[in-house]
Design a protein around this motif. Structure first.
Motif, PDB file in Angstrom:
ATOM      1  N   LYS A  23      23.927 -10.724  44.482  1.00 38.53           N
ATOM      2  CA  LYS A  23      24.190 -10.923  43.039  1.00 38.53           C
ATOM      3  C   LYS A  23      23.694  -9.749  42.181  1.00 38.53           C
ATOM      4  N   VAL A  24      23.912  -8.554  42.708  1.00 43.65           N
ATOM      5  CA  VAL A  24      23.548  -7.340  41.950  1.00 43.65           C
ATOM      6  C   VAL A  24      24.842  -6.688  41.439  1.00 43.65           C
ATOM      7  N   VAL A  25      24.905  -6.423  40.136  1.00 42.59           N
ATOM      8  CA  VAL A  25      26.046  -5.731  39.540  1.00 42.59           C
ATOM      9  C   VAL A  25      25.780  -4.228  39.621  1.00 42.59           C
ATOM     10  N   MET A  26      26.715  -3.485  40.212  1.00 42.58           N
ATOM     11  CA  MET A  26      26.522  -2.034  40.272  1.00 42.58           C
ATOM     12  C   MET A  26      27.520  -1.350  39.333  1.00 42.58           C
ATOM     13  N   VAL A  27      26.991  -0.503  38.445  1.00 36.15           N
ATOM     14  CA  VAL A  27      27.809   0.151  37.421  1.00 36.15           C
ATOM     15  C   VAL A  27      27.815   1.649  37.701  1.00 36.15           C
ATOM     16  N   PHE A 128      31.986  -2.066  38.882  1.00 35.71           N
ATOM     17  CA  PHE A 128      32.995  -1.406  38.054  1.00 35.71           C
ATOM     18  C   PHE A 128      32.540  -0.008  37.656  1.00 35.71           C
ATOM     19  N   LYS A 129      33.539   0.782  37.255  1.00 37.10           N
ATOM     20  CA  LYS A 129      33.280   2.144  36.760  1.00 37.10           C
ATOM     21  C   LYS A 129      33.266   2.126  35.240  1.00 37.10           C
ATOM     22  N   LEU A 130      32.492   3.038  34.670  1.00 35.59           N
ATOM     23  CA  LEU A 130      32.510   3.261  33.222  1.00 35.59           C
ATOM     24  C   LEU A 130      32.870   4.710  32.991  1.00 35.59           C
ATOM     25  N   ALA A 131      33.765   4.956  32.042  1.00 36.66           N
ATOM     26  CA  ALA A 131      34.091   6.334  31.678  1.00 36.66           C
ATOM     27  C   ALA A 131      33.343   6.670  30.396  1.00 36.66           C
ATOM     28  N   VAL A 132      32.574   7.765  30.449  1.00 41.06           N
ATOM     29  CA  VAL A 132      31.881   8.237  29.244  1.00 41.06           C
ATOM     30  C   VAL A 132      32.487   9.587  28.865  1.00 41.06           C
ATOM     31  N   VAL A 133      32.993   9.690  27.652  1.00 43.30           N
ATOM     32  CA  VAL A 133      33.515  10.973  27.162  1.00 43.30           C
ATOM     33  C   VAL A 133      32.865  11.245  25.820  1.00 43.30           C
ATOM     34  N   SER A 134      32.887  12.503  25.403  1.00 40.22           N
ATOM     35  CA  SER A 134      32.271  12.808  24.116  1.00 40.22           C
ATOM     36  C   SER A 134      33.236  13.628  23.264  1.00 40.22           C
ATOM     37  N   THR A 135      33.034  13.535  21.968  1.00 38.99           N
ATOM     38  CA  THR A 135      33.990  14.144  21.030  1.00 38.99           C
ATOM     39  C   THR A 135      34.068  15.665  21.205  1.00 38.99           C
ATOM     40  N   THR A 136      32.969  16.276  21.681  1.00 34.63           N
ATOM     41  CA  THR A 136      32.967  17.743  21.808  1.00 34.63           C
ATOM     42  C   THR A 136      33.830  18.234  22.973  1.00 34.63           C
ATOM     43  N   GLU A 137      34.251  17.301  23.848  1.00 32.69           N
ATOM     44  CA  GLU A 137      35.080  17.717  24.990  1.00 32.69           C
ATOM     45  C   GLU A 137      36.554  17.853  24.627  1.00 32.69           C
ATOM     46  N   GLY A 138      36.933  17.386  23.431  1.00 30.33           N
ATOM     47  CA  GLY A 138      38.350  17.401  23.052  1.00 30.33           C
ATOM     48  C   GLY A 138      38.975  16.041  23.272  1.00 30.33           C
ATOM     49  N   ASP A 139      40.109  15.824  22.594  1.00 26.28           N
ATOM     50  CA  ASP A 139      40.718  14.482  22.618  1.00 26.28           C
ATOM     51  C   ASP A 139      41.730  14.306  23.743  1.00 26.28           C
TER      52      ASP A 139
END
Ligand code: GDP
Ligand code: MG
Length: 210
Positions: A23-27, A128-139
């Motif tokens: 019962k461990v959630v891996m992110v 599940f996977k999480l996508a992290v993006v930042s504004t400085t990388e472009g849209d």
């Protein structure tokens, strides 16, 4: 390549069933270098660190710098140095799982190596996977790296506090929606704490309900 991915998938399936039985959630956090994965973990540990039993796997090419940034939270952290490898794989995760007492964990955050391509291809056995993006990388990142944005259970757009970029939120959203119409999008600033409440509520819900 197919053999490598098949071997990785078999081990990922083993990891996933082990974590499910415990019962461990891996992110699995995936982003370009510098998008803000470690800062997001810092904010998240500050907020939900007392509500859940958290463990962390820090994937990095050579150093343990990110792990040292998180040490003050007194949660179990294991570093995997890939020694040049541009992503983690399920075998490296499987090797370090015995370092944790899985009976004492609710969630295991994995900070993958900073890269938008290979980490999306290698299943770690995560919930599940999480996508992290930042504004400085472009849209244009969802359009250019669709696999990650297709697979992620949520997308975090970080560094919304930074002015003077030519990031166009509407273009980003149009691209993202063409690839994944329903994925939750959190517009946040990890340094200014803007928008983080929505993220905290969402991640708590995921950990509770999984
Ligand atoms: N202005 C601003 N800087 C941020 C934000 N989040 C992270 N940073 C900075 O971006 C840099 C990279 O962040 P880090 O969390 O190490 O990124 P990682 O490589 O994805 O783990 C650091 O200097 C952070 O302080 C944010 O929301 N706004
Ligand atoms: Mg980091």
């Amino acid at each position: 390549m197919k053999n490598i991915l098949d071997r990785n998938q078999n081990k990922a399936n083993e990891v996933r069933s082990l974590l499910k039985s415990k019962k461990v959630v891996m992110v699995n956090l995936i982003s370009s270098p510098g998008a803000g994965k470690t800062t997001l973990l810092e904010r998240t540990l500050e907020e939900i660190g007392s509500k859940f039993r958290i463990g962390i796997i820090e994937g990095d090419i050579t150093t343990d710098r990110d792990a040292r940034r998180l040490q003050k939270f007194n949660v179990p952290i294991v570093v995997i140095n890939t020694e040049g490898g541009c992503h983690l794989d399920s075998h490296s995760i499987s090797k370090v799982l015995p370092s944790f007492n899985l009976d004492d964990l609710d969630v295991l955050f994995v900070e993958n190596v900073g890269n938008l391509i290979c980490p999306s291809q290698f299943d770690l056995g995560e919930t599940f996977k999480l996508a992290v993006v930042s504004t400085t990388e472009g849209d244009d990142k969802p359009g250019k790296y669709p696999m990650l944005f297709r697979e992620a259970r949520a997308v975090l757009l970080n560094k919304t506090d930074i002015p003077y970029t030519n990031f166009k939120l509407e273009s980003f959203k149009t691209d993202l929606r063409n690839i994944n119409a329903s994925v939750p999008l959190f517009e946040i600033s990890c340094t200014k704490s803007d928008g983080l409440k929505g993220w905290f509520d969402w991640i708590e819900g995921q950990i509770f309900n999984e």
